[in-house]
Design a protein around this motif. Sequence first.
Motif, short mmCIF file in Angstrom:
data_model
loop_
_atom_site.label_atom_id
_atom_site.label_comp_id
_atom_site.label_asym_id
_atom_site.label_seq_id
_atom_site.Cartn_x
_atom_site.Cartn_y
_atom_site.Cartn_z
N GLY A 9 0.79 -1.23 0.00
CA GLY A 9 0.00 0.00 0.00
C GLY A 9 0.82 1.27 0.00
O GLY A 9 0.27 2.37 0.05
N ARG A 10 2.14 1.14 -0.08
CA ARG A 10 2.98 2.33 0.03
C ARG A 10 2.96 3.15 -1.26
O ARG A 10 2.58 2.66 -2.33
N ILE A 11 3.39 4.37 -1.14
CA ILE A 11 3.62 5.24 -2.30
C ILE A 11 5.05 5.01 -2.78
O ILE A 11 5.95 4.75 -1.98
N ASP A 12 5.29 5.08 -4.08
CA ASP A 12 6.60 4.76 -4.64
C ASP A 12 7.21 5.97 -5.33
O ASP A 12 7.22 6.07 -6.56
N PRO A 13 7.75 6.93 -4.55
CA PRO A 13 8.35 8.12 -5.18
C PRO A 13 9.60 7.78 -5.99
O PRO A 13 9.90 8.47 -6.97
N GLY A 14 10.34 6.73 -5.59
CA GLY A 14 11.56 6.38 -6.33
C GLY A 14 11.27 5.98 -7.76
O GLY A 14 11.96 6.41 -8.69
N ARG A 15 10.25 5.16 -7.96
CA ARG A 15 9.90 4.75 -9.32
C ARG A 15 9.34 5.93 -10.10
O ARG A 15 9.56 6.05 -11.31
N CYS A 16 8.61 6.80 -9.43
CA CYS A 16 8.11 8.00 -10.10
C CYS A 16 9.27 8.89 -10.55
O CYS A 16 9.24 9.44 -11.66
N ASP A 17 10.29 9.02 -9.69
CA ASP A 17 11.46 9.82 -10.07
C ASP A 17 12.15 9.22 -11.29
O ASP A 17 12.61 9.95 -12.17
N LEU A 18 12.25 7.89 -11.32
CA LEU A 18 12.89 7.23 -12.46
C LEU A 18 12.13 7.51 -13.75
O LEU A 18 12.74 7.84 -14.79
N LEU A 19 10.82 7.40 -13.70
CA LEU A 19 10.01 7.68 -14.89
C LEU A 19 10.09 9.15 -15.28
O LEU A 19 10.18 9.50 -16.46
N SER A 20 10.09 10.02 -14.27
CA SER A 20 10.17 11.45 -14.54
C SER A 20 11.49 11.81 -15.22
O SER A 20 11.53 12.69 -16.09
N ALA A 21 12.57 11.12 -14.83
CA ALA A 21 13.87 11.38 -15.44
C ALA A 21 13.89 11.04 -16.92
O ALA A 21 14.78 11.50 -17.65
N HIS A 22 12.90 10.24 -17.35
CA HIS A 22 12.81 9.88 -18.77
C HIS A 22 11.65 10.61 -19.45
O HIS A 22 11.12 10.14 -20.46
N GLY A 23 11.27 11.75 -18.87
CA GLY A 23 10.34 12.64 -19.55
C GLY A 23 8.87 12.39 -19.29
O GLY A 23 8.02 12.97 -19.97
N MET A 24 8.56 11.55 -18.32
CA MET A 24 7.16 11.25 -18.04
C MET A 24 6.67 12.01 -16.81
O MET A 24 7.44 12.27 -15.88
N THR A 25 5.39 12.34 -16.80
CA THR A 25 4.74 12.84 -15.60
C THR A 25 4.23 11.62 -14.84
O THR A 25 3.41 10.86 -15.36
N ALA A 26 4.73 11.39 -13.64
CA ALA A 26 4.41 10.17 -12.89
C ALA A 26 3.86 10.52 -11.52
O ALA A 26 4.34 11.45 -10.87
N MET A 27 2.86 9.76 -11.09
CA MET A 27 2.23 9.97 -9.80
C MET A 27 1.93 8.62 -9.16
O MET A 27 1.43 7.71 -9.83
N SER A 28 2.24 8.49 -7.88
CA SER A 28 1.91 7.29 -7.13
C SER A 28 0.96 7.68 -6.01
O SER A 28 1.11 8.75 -5.40
N ILE A 29 -0.03 6.85 -5.76
CA ILE A 29 -1.04 7.17 -4.74
C ILE A 29 -1.18 6.03 -3.74
O ILE A 29 -0.90 4.87 -4.05
N ARG A 30 -1.63 6.38 -2.54
CA ARG A 30 -2.08 5.36 -1.59
C ARG A 30 -3.52 5.02 -1.94
O ARG A 30 -4.37 5.91 -2.03
N TRP A 31 -3.79 3.74 -2.13
CA TRP A 31 -5.13 3.36 -2.57
C TRP A 31 -5.88 2.49 -1.56
O TRP A 31 -7.03 2.12 -1.79
#
Length: 246
Positions: A9-31
């Motif tokens: 259930g955690r949020i994954d800022p690290g994976r979002c940062d990785l995707l962002s570094a390749h030009g993507m807008t990335a968001m992780s949420i607690r669901w």
Amino acid sequence: MLVLTGSSGRIDPGRCDLLSAHGMTAMSIRWFGGPGQPPGICEVPLETFVSALDLLAGTGVSRLAVLGVSKGAEAALMLACVEPRVEAAIALSPSSVVWANVGPGLDGVTEPYRSSWMWQGQPLPFASYPAEWPAEGPPTSFRAFYERGLAAAPPEAAIPLERTRAEVMLVSGGDDQMWPSLRFAEALAERRHVHIVSHPSAGHRPRFPGESPAQQSPSYLYGGSPHADAALGAAAWPHILTMLST
């Protein structure tokens, strides 16, 4: 890109940062487990993820995609089946069926089993768990447990992947000890054309280039090894970048 983690259930800022570094807008949420949310993965409304897509769409992005791992992959695939705005779905260690709840719902009740997901106020058909839980461990492998549950799963519990218009990629390890994700991926491929990336020695937690190895757990066996899990992620990564750039 909406990024969904698994049953932690955690949020994954690290994976979002990785995707962002390749030009993507990335968001992780607690669901689940947050304010106003079920404390467990029990009848979680898929509208939770639709609302997240609304936020991403509001940033002016040109395409919407979702990436999930394990239970998050189960959610990502179902979201792609009900939300036509999803143009790409990437499922790491996916399931081919909707499973019963993991933990309690809003009412605090865990049993009898209910669906993990809801859509438009209705619980989705689901596969129940076997009566006998694994006796080995810890650390415990749940692979055989889920294989037994799959054998008894009703046909309507299958994720209806043929309903999605999204491009779909499935990433699975042959040594996944949490559940048989490669077998699940192959079952999903029977319903619709998908791109499967696999590695025979990888486990439940593939790692992309630039990501650290997953931490070992004293409670669960995930299979694989740091080398094999990284090899699976590295094999999938260029396909993901190509998929999201077209």
